[in-house]
Design an enzyme around this catalytic site. Structure first.
Site, PDB file in Angstrom:
ATOM      1  N   GLU A 113      54.173  -9.389  31.878  1.00  0.00           N
ATOM      2  CA  GLU A 113      54.351  -9.612  30.383  1.00  0.00           C
ATOM      3  C   GLU A 113      54.201 -11.204  30.140  1.00  0.00           C
ATOM      4  OE1 GLU A 113      57.894  -7.148  30.743  1.00  0.00           O
ATOM      5  OE2 GLU A 113      57.297  -6.430  28.876  1.00  0.00           O
ATOM      6  N   GLU A 133      59.588  -0.809  35.544  1.00  0.00           N
ATOM      7  CA  GLU A 133      60.674  -0.722  34.590  1.00  0.00           C
ATOM      8  C   GLU A 133      61.373   0.735  34.704  1.00  0.00           C
ATOM      9  OE1 GLU A 133      58.191  -3.152  34.210  1.00  0.00           O
ATOM     10  OE2 GLU A 133      59.006  -4.660  32.699  1.00  0.00           O
TER      11      GLU A 133
HETATM   12  N1  CO8 Z   1      65.150  -9.433  40.180  1.00  0.00           N
HETATM   13  C1  CO8 Z   1      65.924 -10.198  41.104  1.00  0.00           C
HETATM   14  N2  CO8 Z   1      65.546 -10.379  42.106  1.00  0.00           N
HETATM   15  C2  CO8 Z   1      64.666  -9.917  42.820  1.00  0.00           C
HETATM   16  C3  CO8 Z   1      63.669  -9.561  41.889  1.00  0.00           C
HETATM   17  C4  CO8 Z   1      63.805  -9.116  40.629  1.00  0.00           C
HETATM   18  N3  CO8 Z   1      63.163  -8.623  39.722  1.00  0.00           N
HETATM   19  N4  CO8 Z   1      62.611  -9.133  42.701  1.00  0.00           N
HETATM   20  C5  CO8 Z   1      62.679  -9.789  43.770  1.00  0.00           C
HETATM   21  N5  CO8 Z   1      64.070  -9.990  43.980  1.00  0.00           N
HETATM   22  C6  CO8 Z   1      64.893 -10.898  45.106  1.00  0.00           C
HETATM   23  C7  CO8 Z   1      65.230  -9.552  46.096  1.00  0.00           C
HETATM   24  O1  CO8 Z   1      66.607  -8.993  45.611  1.00  0.00           O
HETATM   25  C8  CO8 Z   1      65.097 -10.642  47.439  1.00  0.00           C
HETATM   26  O2  CO8 Z   1      66.435 -11.241  47.321  1.00  0.00           O
HETATM   27  P1  CO8 Z   1      67.389 -11.380  48.964  1.00  0.00           P
HETATM   28  O3  CO8 Z   1      66.508 -12.032  49.751  1.00  0.00           O
HETATM   29  O4  CO8 Z   1      68.562 -12.104  48.273  1.00  0.00           O
HETATM   30  O5  CO8 Z   1      67.719  -9.908  49.115  1.00  0.00           O
HETATM   31  C9  CO8 Z   1      64.035 -11.478  47.450  1.00  0.00           C
HETATM   32  O6  CO8 Z   1      63.834 -11.665  45.797  1.00  0.00           O
HETATM   33  C10 CO8 Z   1      63.002 -11.052  47.978  1.00  0.00           C
HETATM   34  O7  CO8 Z   1      62.766  -9.843  47.595  1.00  0.00           O
HETATM   35  P2  CO8 Z   1      62.130  -8.512  48.588  1.00  0.00           P
HETATM   36  O8  CO8 Z   1      63.022  -8.906  50.016  1.00  0.00           O
HETATM   37  O9  CO8 Z   1      62.454  -7.511  48.089  1.00  0.00           O
HETATM   38  O10 CO8 Z   1      60.887  -8.992  48.993  1.00  0.00           O
HETATM   39  P3  CO8 Z   1      59.532  -7.953  49.440  1.00  0.00           P
HETATM   40  O11 CO8 Z   1      58.382  -8.638  49.756  1.00  0.00           O
HETATM   41  O12 CO8 Z   1      60.055  -6.845  50.421  1.00  0.00           O
HETATM   42  O13 CO8 Z   1      59.185  -7.090  48.148  1.00  0.00           O
HETATM   43  C11 CO8 Z   1      58.678  -6.814  45.621  1.00  0.00           C
HETATM   44  C12 CO8 Z   1      58.615  -7.582  47.143  1.00  0.00           C
HETATM   45  C13 CO8 Z   1      57.993  -5.525  45.756  1.00  0.00           C
HETATM   46  C14 CO8 Z   1      58.168  -7.332  44.547  1.00  0.00           C
HETATM   47  C15 CO8 Z   1      60.433  -6.223  45.537  1.00  0.00           C
HETATM   48  O14 CO8 Z   1      61.062  -7.306  45.606  1.00  0.00           O
HETATM   49  C16 CO8 Z   1      60.602  -5.727  44.163  1.00  0.00           C
HETATM   50  O15 CO8 Z   1      60.347  -4.548  44.240  1.00  0.00           O
HETATM   51  N6  CO8 Z   1      60.926  -6.629  43.290  1.00  0.00           N
HETATM   52  C17 CO8 Z   1      61.302  -6.067  41.880  1.00  0.00           C
HETATM   53  C18 CO8 Z   1      60.251  -5.417  41.239  1.00  0.00           C
HETATM   54  C19 CO8 Z   1      60.553  -5.094  39.676  1.00  0.00           C
HETATM   55  O16 CO8 Z   1      61.167  -4.040  39.778  1.00  0.00           O
HETATM   56  N7  CO8 Z   1      60.225  -5.771  38.643  1.00  0.00           N
HETATM   57  C20 CO8 Z   1      60.711  -5.385  37.318  1.00  0.00           C
HETATM   58  C21 CO8 Z   1      62.047  -5.873  37.125  1.00  0.00           C
HETATM   59  S1  CO8 Z   1      62.464  -5.596  35.431  1.00  0.00           S
HETATM   60  C22 CO8 Z   1      61.581  -6.240  34.107  1.00  0.00           C
HETATM   61  O17 CO8 Z   1      60.904  -7.038  34.590  1.00  0.00           O
HETATM   62  C23 CO8 Z   1      62.225  -6.083  32.947  1.00  0.00           C
HETATM   63  C24 CO8 Z   1      61.701  -7.368  32.035  1.00  0.00           C
HETATM   64  C25 CO8 Z   1      62.455  -7.725  30.692  1.00  0.00           C
HETATM   65  C26 CO8 Z   1      63.004  -6.459  29.795  1.00  0.00           C
HETATM   66  C27 CO8 Z   1      64.258  -6.263  29.979  1.00  0.00           C
HETATM   67  C28 CO8 Z   1      64.996  -4.822  29.321  1.00  0.00           C
HETATM   68  C29 CO8 Z   1      66.507  -4.756  29.148  1.00  0.00           C
END
Ligand code: CO8
Length: 259
Positions: A113, A133
């Site tokens: 976004e 989401e």
């Molecule tokens: N929020 C918080 N922490 C995150 C996020 C996130 N979106 N994405 C990754 N991290 C953190 C992980 O928790 C991890 O932290 P730790 O090392 O402490 O465990 C670190 O970053 C590294 O991440 P991964 O170990 O998961 O890394 P991978 O390479 O295995 O995976 C991914 C990468 C596929 C990107 C995976 O991290 C993932 O799926 N992340 C979440 C993606 C997601 O769902 N995004 C959408 C979020 S919601 C949103 O954007 C809404 C916007 C505003 C609208 C709100 C309405 C109320």
């Protein structure tokens, strides 16, 4: 100005705003959102900057809203968090200079976004896009449900946002979600080259063109045409319009100064 999770650099007439919180894959926590907002104020106030690159570097663009921070949010707190994102994202979308998101790695949810607020998106071959989401019980509310249908059309936007699927750069190009796909190592360079090119175009013409397109997207055709007329007429009071047309007649390159 002190930043902790972004960097702001200037290369000639091009500003480069880099999200720099790799430990969370640039999840949009309140600090990151606030620093993007402050950096945009600095850029908007700098008359020397004629183009802006927004990037997360060569590994990740941004993994979206901060899930950890949102997890226990009340409806009111969620509204406050999203409203703060809207304020900053609107500032990016409406900034008067051309903006390019240079995307490597993941651009998910709020990260995508953010990229959608830029005028152009250049992606690395390894970039991945999506709106997870709906797998979290929410929907793309950092402008996504509004900006993505305007960007790629309602049908394609619904498919992407309803499914939560992650797509690759080639698919994103096919959807019109990104403008160009280049090797990962070249994304930032190509974005800078394009921004440098745009920086040679008449700045006020670009500013009024962008404003005209945006105004037109929010209104009917006739109202859009009327405001287009008003804006182009204003350009005839600028020095750059005279310079641009004179340079054409004199068979030389124009020298635009933004006045
Ligand atoms: N929020 C918080 N922490 C995150 C996020 C996130 N979106 N994405 C990754 N991290 C953190 C992980 O928790 C991890 O932290 P730790 O090392 O402490 O465990 C670190 O970053 C590294 O991440 P991964 O170990 O998961 O890394 P991978 O390479 O295995 O995976 C991914 C990468 C596929 C990107 C995976 O991290 C993932 O799926 N992340 C979440 C993606 C997601 O769902 N995004 C959408 C979020 S919601 C949103 O954007 C809404 C916007 C505003 C609208 C709100 C309405 C109320």
């Amino acid at each position: 100005m002190e930043y902790t999770v972004v960097t702001l650099d200037k290369e000639g007439a091009v500003g480069v705003l880099t999200l720099n919180n790799p430990a969370t894959l640039n999840a949009l926590n309140s600090t990151l959102v606030a620093e993007i907002g402050r950096a945009l104020e600095v850029i908007a106030a700098d008359n020397q900057i004629r183009g802006l690159i927004v990037t997360g570097g060569e590994k990740v663009f941004a993994a979206g809203g901060d899930i950890k921070a949102m997890m226990e949010c009340t409806p009111l707190a969620a509204k406050k968090y999203v409203a703060s994102i809207h304020t900053v994202f609107n500032r990016l979308a409406e900034i008067s200079i051309p903006t390019i998101a240079a995307i490597c790695g993941y651009a998910l949810g709020g990260g995508l976004e953010l990229a959608a607020c830029c005028d152009f998106r250049f992606a690395g071959e390894g970039a991945r896009f999506g709106f997870p989401e709906v797998t979290l019980g929410i929907f793309p509310a950092a402008g996504g449900s509004q900006r993505i249908p305007r960007l790629i059309g309602v049908g394609k936007a619904k498919e992407l946002m309803f499914s939560g699927d992650i797509i690759d750069a080639k698919t994103a190009l096919g959807l019109g979600l990104v403008n160009r796909v280049v090797p990962d190592s070249e994304v930032i360079t190509k974005a800078k080259e394009f921004a440098q090119k745009l920086s040679t175009r008449a700045p006020l013409a670009l500013r009024y063109l962008k404003a005209s397109i945006h105004a037109g997207l929010n209104t009917d055709l006739n109202t859009g045409l009327e405001q287009e007329l008003e804006k182009v007429a204003i350009l005839f009071s600028t020095r750059d319009q005279k310079e641009g047309m004179r340079a054409f007649m004199e068979k030389r390159k124009p020298n635009f100064i933004g006045e």
